[in-house]
Design an enzyme around this catalytic site. Structure first.
Site, PDB file in Angstrom:
ATOM      1  N   GLY A  11       0.773  -1.077   0.144  1.00 27.14           N
ATOM      2  CA  GLY A  11      -0.182  -0.003   0.002  1.00 27.14           C
ATOM      3  C   GLY A  11       0.756   1.306   0.187  1.00 27.14           C
ATOM      4  O   GLY A  11       0.540   2.198  -0.589  1.00 27.14           O
ATOM      5  N   LYS A 127      -0.525  -3.090  13.728  1.00 25.80           N
ATOM      6  CA  LYS A 127      -0.484  -2.660  12.207  1.00 25.80           C
ATOM      7  C   LYS A 127      -0.561  -1.242  11.967  1.00 25.80           C
ATOM      8  O   LYS A 127      -1.498  -0.465  12.318  1.00 25.80           O
ATOM      9  CB  LYS A 127      -1.540  -3.450  11.646  1.00 25.80           C
ATOM     10  N   LYS A 273       6.960 -10.263   5.455  1.00 26.16           N
ATOM     11  CA  LYS A 273       6.846 -10.972   4.218  1.00 26.16           C
ATOM     12  C   LYS A 273       7.679 -12.127   4.126  1.00 26.16           C
ATOM     13  O   LYS A 273       7.318 -13.138   3.441  1.00 26.16           O
ATOM     14  CB  LYS A 273       7.836  -9.959   3.485  1.00 26.16           C
TER      15      LYS A 273
END
Length: 311
Positions: A11, A127, A273
């Site tokens: 994003g 987050k 990731k």
């Protein structure tokens, strides 16, 4: 050999305004269409951290000013971000396909992702979403709105919300049918709209699912051959930015977990990731996760660059 590939876009790489994002995705579309031209089935997931935070703050500010009657619930903010980011991506990819004479449909699916109500993440927001602020502004927002604000990677302060792990993608059969029909699908935007199952019904819940974990779950459910997680570096490194920095080309899940346990990967940055890559690689023999730059994805698939996580 053609593959079924899920690509996870960040994003933060999509710009800070709709106009900036629309310009950026025109460039993003080109390497994605390169992969489609080679016959690969491509599914695109994306983050929405900056966008959903700005939507949430904008709606809250509008409510305070009396322009709307109440704040917009967080799941609805996630759905709004899925819609406009998906529109920009499908518009750019569709135009690039048409310019190359490739006849393919592109569609966005607004996606719900199942999470557990008992996930410990709900007790500890982690987050980051929305814009970056200086410390003074962040403290004022936290006091006025009750947000949890934390310092994020040396770039300023951001709001943090719970980030539960994805269990299932509710619309997976719809996505599967579209992919099987040859459609380029954009889905699990922002990690999907988090929903919990209660009394046989689904309810939206205020959280943001990490898009890398959601992409790994989607890739698993679609029986994809490869998950490509895009990042700001060509490869994963250990001892990052130190004198003994080492770039990694191939990792087994066990090696990746060992490096993670050693604290080699930054939380909120490379760590999720790598963890998502491990999750996909472990889900079935023969599956490979690739972590690299978008413009290096084609070479990464060919084994020429990037970090490949596989058994």
């Amino acid at each position: 050999m053609a593959k079924r590939i899920v690509i996870a876009l960040g994003g933060n790489a999509l710009g800070n305004t709709p106009a900036e994002q629309l310009a950026l995705v025109r460039e993003t579309a080109k390497p994605i269409v390169d992969l489609i031209e080679e016959g690969n089935e491509v599914v695109i997931a994306h983050g929405n951290g900056p966008q959903v935070g700005m939507i949430n703050l904008g709606m809250s500010t509008a409510a305070e000013a009396g322009a709307i009657k109440s704040d917009m619930p967080f799941p609805e903010c996630g759905a709004m971000s899925q819609g406009y980011i998906g529109y920009h991506l499908q518009n750019a990819i569709g135009n690039e396909l048409a310019a190359r004479g490739v006849k393919k449909d592109v569609a966005t699916v607004v996606t719900q992702v199942l999470v557990s109500e008992s996930d410990p993440a709900f007790q500890k927001p982690t987050k980051p979403i929305g814009a970056f602020y200086d410390k003074q502004t962040a403290e004022r927002i936290a006091k006025e709105k009750g947000y949890t604000m934390v310092e994020d990677a040396g770039r300023g302060y951001r709001q943090v919300v719970p980030s539960p792990k994805p269990i299932d993608v509710i619309e997976k059969n719809t996505v599967q049918a579209l992919v099987n029909a040859g459609t380029v699908v954009i889905t699990v935007g922002g990690g999907g709209i988090p929903v919990i199952l209660k009394d046989g019904k689904l309810y939206g819940t205020p959280a943001v699912i990490d898009k890398d974990f959601a992409s790994a779950k989607l890739a698993e459910l679609l029986d994809a051959d490869m998950l490509i997680i895009l990042t700001a570096v060509e490869k994963v490194a250990i001892n990052f930015r130190k004198e003994n920095e080492q770039w990694l080309s191939d990792l087994t899940p066990a090696e990746a977990k060992q490096y993670a346990d050693e604290g080699q990967f930054a939380p909120g940055s490379m760590l999720p990731k790598v963890q998502a890559a491990v999750s996909f690689a472990e889900s079935k023999p023969g599956r490979t996760a690739l972590i690299t730059l978008l413009e290096k994805a084609k070479d990464g698939i060919a084994g020429k660059t990037g970090t490949r996580v596989h058994q």
